[in-house]
Scaffold this motif. Sequence first.
Motif, PDB file in Angstrom:
ATOM      1  N   SER A   1      -7.916   6.128  34.038  1.00  0.00           N
ATOM      2  CA  SER A   1      -7.078   6.686  35.091  1.00  0.00           C
ATOM      3  C   SER A   1      -7.551   8.097  35.388  1.00  0.00           C
ATOM      4  CB  SER A   1      -5.596   6.685  34.701  1.00  0.00           C
ATOM      5  OG  SER A   1      -4.793   6.909  35.854  1.00  0.00           O
ATOM      6  N   ALA A   2      -6.993   8.692  36.426  1.00  0.00           N
ATOM      7  CA  ALA A   2      -7.464  10.006  36.850  1.00  0.00           C
ATOM      8  C   ALA A   2      -6.394  10.740  37.636  1.00  0.00           C
ATOM      9  CB  ALA A   2      -8.727   9.864  37.707  1.00  0.00           C
ATOM     10  N   VAL A   3      -6.442  12.038  37.523  1.00  0.00           N
ATOM     11  CA  VAL A   3      -5.713  12.943  38.413  1.00  0.00           C
ATOM     12  C   VAL A   3      -6.794  13.746  39.109  1.00  0.00           C
ATOM     13  CG1 VAL A   3      -4.101  14.863  38.549  1.00  0.00           C
ATOM     14  CG2 VAL A   3      -3.685  13.022  36.915  1.00  0.00           C
ATOM     15  N   SER A   4      -6.958  13.532  40.390  1.00  0.00           N
ATOM     16  CA  SER A   4      -8.142  14.032  41.085  1.00  0.00           C
ATOM     17  C   SER A   4      -7.775  14.581  42.462  1.00  0.00           C
ATOM     18  CB  SER A   4      -9.140  12.879  41.267  1.00  0.00           C
ATOM     19  OG  SER A   4      -8.678  11.982  42.277  1.00  0.00           O
TER      20      SER A   4
ATOM     21  N   ILE B   1      -2.988  11.242  42.336  1.00  0.00           N
ATOM     22  CA  ILE B   1      -2.653  10.953  40.945  1.00  0.00           C
ATOM     23  C   ILE B   1      -2.740   9.457  40.687  1.00  0.00           C
ATOM     24  CG2 ILE B   1      -0.832  11.061  39.195  1.00  0.00           C
ATOM     25  CD1 ILE B   1       0.159  13.608  40.503  1.00  0.00           C
TER      26      ILE B   1
ATOM     27  N   ALA C   1      -2.862  12.869  33.438  1.00  0.00           N
ATOM     28  CA  ALA C   1      -3.890  11.822  33.454  1.00  0.00           C
ATOM     29  C   ALA C   1      -3.667  10.828  32.315  1.00  0.00           C
ATOM     30  CB  ALA C   1      -5.280  12.445  33.352  1.00  0.00           C
TER      31      ALA C   1
ATOM     32  N   SER D   1      -0.709   8.672  33.132  1.00  0.00           N
ATOM     33  CA  SER D   1      -0.961   7.664  34.170  1.00  0.00           C
ATOM     34  C   SER D   1      -1.740   6.481  33.620  1.00  0.00           C
ATOM     35  CB  SER D   1      -1.703   8.299  35.359  1.00  0.00           C
ATOM     36  OG  SER D   1      -3.003   8.706  34.999  1.00  0.00           O
TER      37      SER D   1
ATOM     38  N   ALA E   1     -10.933  11.782  27.176  1.00  0.00           N
ATOM     39  CA  ALA E   1     -10.480  12.462  28.390  1.00  0.00           C
ATOM     40  C   ALA E   1     -11.313  13.710  28.667  1.00  0.00           C
ATOM     41  CB  ALA E   1      -9.009  12.842  28.242  1.00  0.00           C
TER      42      ALA E   1
ATOM     43  N   ALA F   1     -10.846  17.473  31.302  1.00  0.00           N
ATOM     44  CA  ALA F   1      -9.992  18.180  32.269  1.00  0.00           C
ATOM     45  C   ALA F   1     -10.626  19.502  32.659  1.00  0.00           C
ATOM     46  CB  ALA F   1      -8.606  18.418  31.676  1.00  0.00           C
TER      47      ALA F   1
ATOM     48  N   ALA G   1      -9.617  13.123  33.953  1.00  0.00           N
ATOM     49  CA  ALA G   1      -9.826  11.672  33.912  1.00  0.00           C
ATOM     50  C   ALA G   1      -9.857  11.245  32.457  1.00  0.00           C
ATOM     51  CB  ALA G   1     -11.122  11.282  34.615  1.00  0.00           C
TER      52      ALA G   1
END
Length: 368
Positions: free
Chosen positions: A15-18, A22, A83, A86, A192, A194, A223
């Motif tokens: 998963s990713a926060v990009s 989100i 991240a 999620s 992960a 960041a 991610a």
Amino acid sequence: MNAVMTGPPVITGWSAVSPHGIGADAFAEGVRAQRPTLAPVDTERWNVPHSRAHLVPGFEVREVLGKKGTRSMDRVTGLAVAAVGSLLDRPGAQRETETGERAALVLATTTGSAASMMDFTRSSLVGARPYDVDPAVMPNAVMNCAAGQCAIWYGIKGPNTTLAGGRAAGLLSLNYAIRLLSTGRADTVLCAAAEEYSHARYWLERHSRGPEAPGAALGEGAAVMLVRPASAATPERPALAEILAVRSRVATGSRVRATLEACVRSALEAAGVGAGQVWAASPSDAPGLLGHLERDVLTEVCGAAAVDRVPAVGRIGDVSAASAQFQIATLLATAADDTTAAGGIALVTSADRDGSLACAVLRLAGPR
């Protein structure tokens, strides 16, 4: 019961926060559409001159994660926690094996939060007394704060490690995850990375970059991949890719090109595959001459078609230590829509200006 490593470890989720939003779905959709993410920044808020960057849209820590436990949480920690959450909240998640005593977390970073470190130090220097600082902010100034908070939030009680390696940190963390699994230290590793956007990072990059890339736009995000023994894959968490090999080297100056090529060929040899079998090759898009050199090496070894197969990670800006995780996420998102990816070999490389070079070889599962 402990999972057994009987072959190459596999990635069973991500998963990713990009800058695309989100979650894995937002990132995959942005990659498919090749949606641009560069936008002007609020110069007053970020204390920077007129500038543009690739920010996570609308990301405010307390709005995304809630008010409990986030009053003093800094941005890079919020990105990492969001991240990991999620990933653990995606359909098919198995909290009993993905968290707890046999789950580990490895986080790649450059320095943690440069902004937190500088702001905390500044408050000690400008206050009436050196100890007139906010103690609640002190944990943010420690490099492993983000990894520790991820473990606390989600009950990840196994090994907890932060690796600071610049642009190569993502692949170094992947290699570390493999070692945790192969030595029986963990059954599951959340691997992960960041990187935050901040005034401190902006000024550090502006004054440390060479003249060939003065205006490269910064990006941010986090991610995470779920890395497990192949025997632990399930219909709900299937193997998305096998991790066949990870290799690293160190070189600077005129030796970088030959050393990076040697690193790539060494990884291919360790994986037991040839350069002609590479379906896609993803460079880390380092700003300036180093990025061009990295792309040239991959083109020479694997061919232009492989290098052009997936969107470049640079489309979401310079995400530095998070580059490799976003490169792998891009490969997995692309492979999920392409029937030619099934069983294909993917290369991921990293090249850091301080001399760290790394290469990973994956075998993609393709569409499911």
